[in-house]
Design a protein around this motif. Structure first.
Motif, short mmCIF file in Angstrom:
data_model
loop_
_atom_site.label_atom_id
_atom_site.label_comp_id
_atom_site.label_asym_id
_atom_site.label_seq_id
_atom_site.Cartn_x
_atom_site.Cartn_y
_atom_site.Cartn_z
N ILE A 36 0.84 -1.19 0.00
CA ILE A 36 0.00 0.00 0.00
C ILE A 36 0.88 1.25 0.00
O ILE A 36 1.85 1.35 0.75
CB ILE A 36 -0.97 -0.03 1.21
CG1 ILE A 36 -2.06 1.02 1.09
CG2 ILE A 36 -0.23 0.07 2.53
CD1 ILE A 36 -3.24 0.75 2.01
N GLY A 146 -12.08 2.55 7.66
CA GLY A 146 -11.07 1.98 6.79
C GLY A 146 -9.72 2.61 7.03
O GLY A 146 -9.31 2.86 8.17
N PHE A 147 -8.98 2.87 5.96
CA PHE A 147 -7.70 3.61 6.02
C PHE A 147 -8.06 5.06 5.72
O PHE A 147 -8.42 5.40 4.59
CB PHE A 147 -6.74 3.03 4.99
CG PHE A 147 -5.31 3.45 5.15
CD1 PHE A 147 -4.77 3.78 6.38
CD2 PHE A 147 -4.46 3.50 4.04
CE1 PHE A 147 -3.44 4.15 6.52
CE2 PHE A 147 -3.13 3.86 4.16
CZ PHE A 147 -2.62 4.19 5.41
N TYR A 148 -8.00 5.91 6.74
CA TYR A 148 -8.58 7.25 6.60
C TYR A 148 -7.55 8.32 6.94
O TYR A 148 -6.51 8.07 7.54
CB TYR A 148 -9.82 7.38 7.48
CG TYR A 148 -9.56 7.31 8.97
CD1 TYR A 148 -9.32 8.47 9.71
CD2 TYR A 148 -9.58 6.09 9.65
CE1 TYR A 148 -9.09 8.42 11.08
CE2 TYR A 148 -9.35 6.03 11.02
CZ TYR A 148 -9.10 7.20 11.73
OH TYR A 148 -8.86 7.15 13.08
N SER A 164 -6.12 3.73 10.68
CA SER A 164 -7.18 2.81 10.23
C SER A 164 -8.13 2.43 11.34
O SER A 164 -7.80 2.47 12.53
CB SER A 164 -6.55 1.53 9.63
OG SER A 164 -5.83 0.82 10.62
N ARG A 173 -12.80 -1.53 2.74
CA ARG A 173 -12.51 -0.23 2.15
C ARG A 173 -11.01 -0.04 1.91
O ARG A 173 -10.60 0.98 1.36
CB ARG A 173 -13.02 0.89 3.06
CG ARG A 173 -14.52 0.88 3.29
CD ARG A 173 -14.91 1.88 4.36
NE ARG A 173 -16.35 1.87 4.61
CZ ARG A 173 -17.14 2.94 4.54
NH1 ARG A 173 -16.62 4.12 4.23
NH2 ARG A 173 -18.43 2.85 4.79
N VAL A 174 -10.21 -1.00 2.38
CA VAL A 174 -8.75 -0.89 2.29
C VAL A 174 -8.18 -1.96 1.38
O VAL A 174 -7.26 -1.71 0.62
CB VAL A 174 -8.12 -0.99 3.69
CG1 VAL A 174 -6.62 -0.76 3.64
CG2 VAL A 174 -8.79 -0.03 4.66
#
Length: 631
Positions: A36, A146-148, A164, A173-174
């Motif tokens: 990622i 999610g990853f925000y 996250s 969402r990730v």
């Protein structure tokens, strides 16, 4: 999917008639490899990025590749995964079976079900091992899911951080995958990040569940670094965690990450108070237990294995500013999350309808873990914090059971299917306290040790838990009037509500007591038989009775549904549910009420404080209520 043997066969049968929200079980994930690359700077989102295509109020994104190694348990020509707000299609998706490419005909997204279906050109056979690789783009939305993305302000500058929150469920969402707790797998995480940002004088660094595999590779002249993490143990998707921050760190036995100006070092003392209890459980499963305080976080905290995330106020205690109740709150939250390292992470509920196996245990054990610190008065705090909320919420026909599978007004479509937090956390914790009191510590904790060892890295059920206690009960020789642990506590776990007991003397001279029970409902017009329950709203009552004879306060424990309980003659007064160990309300009738009111008027301290609290709370609940008579 590692499941207890008791439900493995039933699950295959249920798969044909599965809830549309649930994933099929024809594929079992073995390992994820997730790479990622997060773009934190809203002014630098890479080349050819069109911000007009981003979700509303979103200005940052991440690029990622997820590879999933899977085993086929039932022949299939499609792969169904959870995925939401991730951009990919056939051109960025590939599948291999061994060295052979498997063709993909289409990729279909169902946003309502939060799923993606990948149709294959050939059938995957049972026991085939396949490797799916997806390249995609995701979004760092400012929504705490999610990853925000979030930020804190320092010296007038906005410092962005990425972190996250996967439970909800939001791991979908990730990365695309099997986003249900029953699908456990190992994870290999690689994060690409920028070490320097224009707004910060501090260096950014990434965090995940596991320690770094080696030092980050920052040789790329573009300013990006690559950090690989050790491979995780088998765990559920909602426990994965990612963070890219420039926080300061308090390094103790574990590590506490926080924004540069937040909090003090008092956490270190809070943490050490619980070490002896949690070491009693078993190995924790991962090599670290970092704690990170985030500027924006929806929940109080989240038990990500190896990287626990918190709101700042849930982790950081300022001994020069905060009151004692804040210290207890921080200690209790941290204790709750550390309990999750075993109950929730090491062993995990199979689906959200048995979330109590995670949350009720963490709630109860968080208080047990603080018992050694006498200043915190954990017994008093448990009653004050948990009993009122649970009793109030569970007094209606719209409540739900702790094990939220039946007796819940019809199974609710969708997720998370956990039920009310007041039931799962508070009532669940109270029932665990009750089980401990009536089984004793040797059976209670010994059974838990066996349960953790037998089901480590897997997904047991409530039946597995009560069986572990039952086996330990038989080994130790604790008697339960010819019934099993499940017989006694299933009505408390698997049906909503609770009883109130009408208690009166059987004879004014011998002073035995008579017990009758009825379901307690706040609204007297509600139908006490609804929703239908296989237990007919009757409960085996774990009854702790106290009675005063002269200067002695004596205690007696027994099991009863209705009927007489013999006490000694010539007692001054009697108390039902002494020390608030069980979950019901008590209505005293006749002379037994007069005796209790008299002693409270003359010498209230002769009645234990927990019992006084129980008595007052129950009679406030009865005030103005017309449905508390039992015929």
């Amino acid at each position: 999917m590692k499941l207890s043997q008791a439900i493995f066969g039933a699950l295959n049968l249920a798969n044909a008639q599965r809830d549309a929200w649930r994933l099929p079980t024809d594929l079992d994930p073995l390992n994820y490899n997730i790479q990622i690359k997060a773009f934190l700077d809203p002014d630098d989102q890479g080349k050819n990025e069109d911000l007009s295509t981003y979700p509303a109020n979103t200005f940052q994104h991440f690029d990622a590749t997820t590879s999933i190694k899977m085993n086929c348990t039932t022949a299939t020509s499609q792969i169904v995964l959870n995925s939401l707000f991730l951009d990919f299609d056939v051109s960025t998706t590939s599948l291999k079976k061994g060295n052979k490419d498997v063709g993909i005909s289409s990729v279909y997204f169902d946003k309502d079900l939060e799923q993606v279906t990948i149709m294959l050109n050939e059938e995957i056979k049972e026991n085939d091992e396949i490797d799916l690789m997806i390249k995609y783009k995701g979004y760092l939305q400012p929504n705490n899911f999610g990853f925000y993305i979030s930020y804190y302000e320092d010296a007038g500058k906005r410092n962005y951080v990425a972190s996250s929150q996967m439970q909800g469920p939001y791991a979908r969402r990730v990365f695309p995958g099997f986003d249900e707790p029953g699908f456990k797998a190992t994870y290999e995480i690689t994060m690409e990040y920028q070490k320097s940002m224009p707004w910060s004088d501090l260096e950014y660094y990434p965090l995940s569940n596991m320690p770094y595999k080696s030092s980050a590779d920052c040789t790329n002249t573009s300013g990006w670094c690559v950090q690989e993490f050790d491979k995780t143990v088998e765990m559920s998707s909602y426990l994965t965690a990612f963070a890219i921050v420039d926080f300061g760190s308090v390094n103790t036995v574990t590590s506490v990450e926080k924004t540069p100006g937040a909090g003090s070092n008092e956490f270190c003392n809070v943490c050490s108070a619980r070490a002896s209890f949690f070491q009693y459980c078993s190995e924790m499963g991962v090599g670290k237990a970092d704690q990170i305080a985030l500027p924006d976080f929806n929940a109080g905290a989240m038990e990500n294995w190896g990287l626990v995330t918190y709101r700042e106020q849930s982790l950081l205690y300022d001994m020069n500013r905060d009151r004692f109740d804040r210290k207890f709150y921080v200690a209790n939250v941290v204790s709750h999350e550390m309990a999750h390292m075993w109950f929730g992470d090491f062993v995990t509920c199979q689906f959200w309808d048995e979330l109590w196996l995670n949350e009720a245990f963490a709630t109860f054990i968080s208080y047990v873990g603080l018992e050694e610190n006498r200043d915190l008065e954990t017994g008093r705090a448990f009653i004050a914090n948990r009993y009122p909320a649970a009793l109030q919420h569970d007094q209606t026909t719209s409540s739900n059971p702790i094990v939220n599978i039946e007796n819940n007004n019809g199974k609710v479509d969708g997720h998370p299917k956990a039920g009310s937090s007041n039931i799962i956390y508070s009532k669940g914790g109270i029932i665990l306290k009750n089980i401990r009191c009536f089984l004793g510590d040797e059976v209670f904790f010994g059974g838990l040790q066996n349960y953790l060892e037998e089901f480590k890295y897997s997904n047991p059920t409530t039946y597995d838990l009560t069986a572990a206690w039952e086996n330990m009960r038989n080994e130790v020789g604790v008697l339960l009037k010819g019934k099993t642990v499940g017989d006694h506590w299933d009505p408390w776990l698997r049906q909503m509500g609770y009883p109130f007991l009408t208690v009166k003397y059987t004879d004014e001279n011998t002073k035995g007591i008579n017990i009758a029970q009825k379901r307690f409902l706040n609204n007297p017009d509600d139908d006490a038989s609804k929703p239908s329950s296989s237990f007919d709203y009757k409960w085996p009552i774990p009854l702790q009775t106290a009675f005063k004879t002269g200067s002695d306060m004596k205690y007696m424990s027994t099991w009863i549904e209705e009927g007489d309980v013999n006490l000694e003659s010539n007692i001054d007064f009697a108390i039902v549910n002494a020390d608030y160990v069980s979950f019901f309300r008590t209505k005293y009738d006749g002379q037994i009420l007069d005796d209790l009111v008299n002693v409270l008027s003359v010498d209230h301290k002769s009645v234990p404080s927990f019992t006084r609290a129980n008595f007052v709370a129950d009679y406030f609940a009865f005030a103005g209520k017309q449905a508390t008579d039992i015929g």
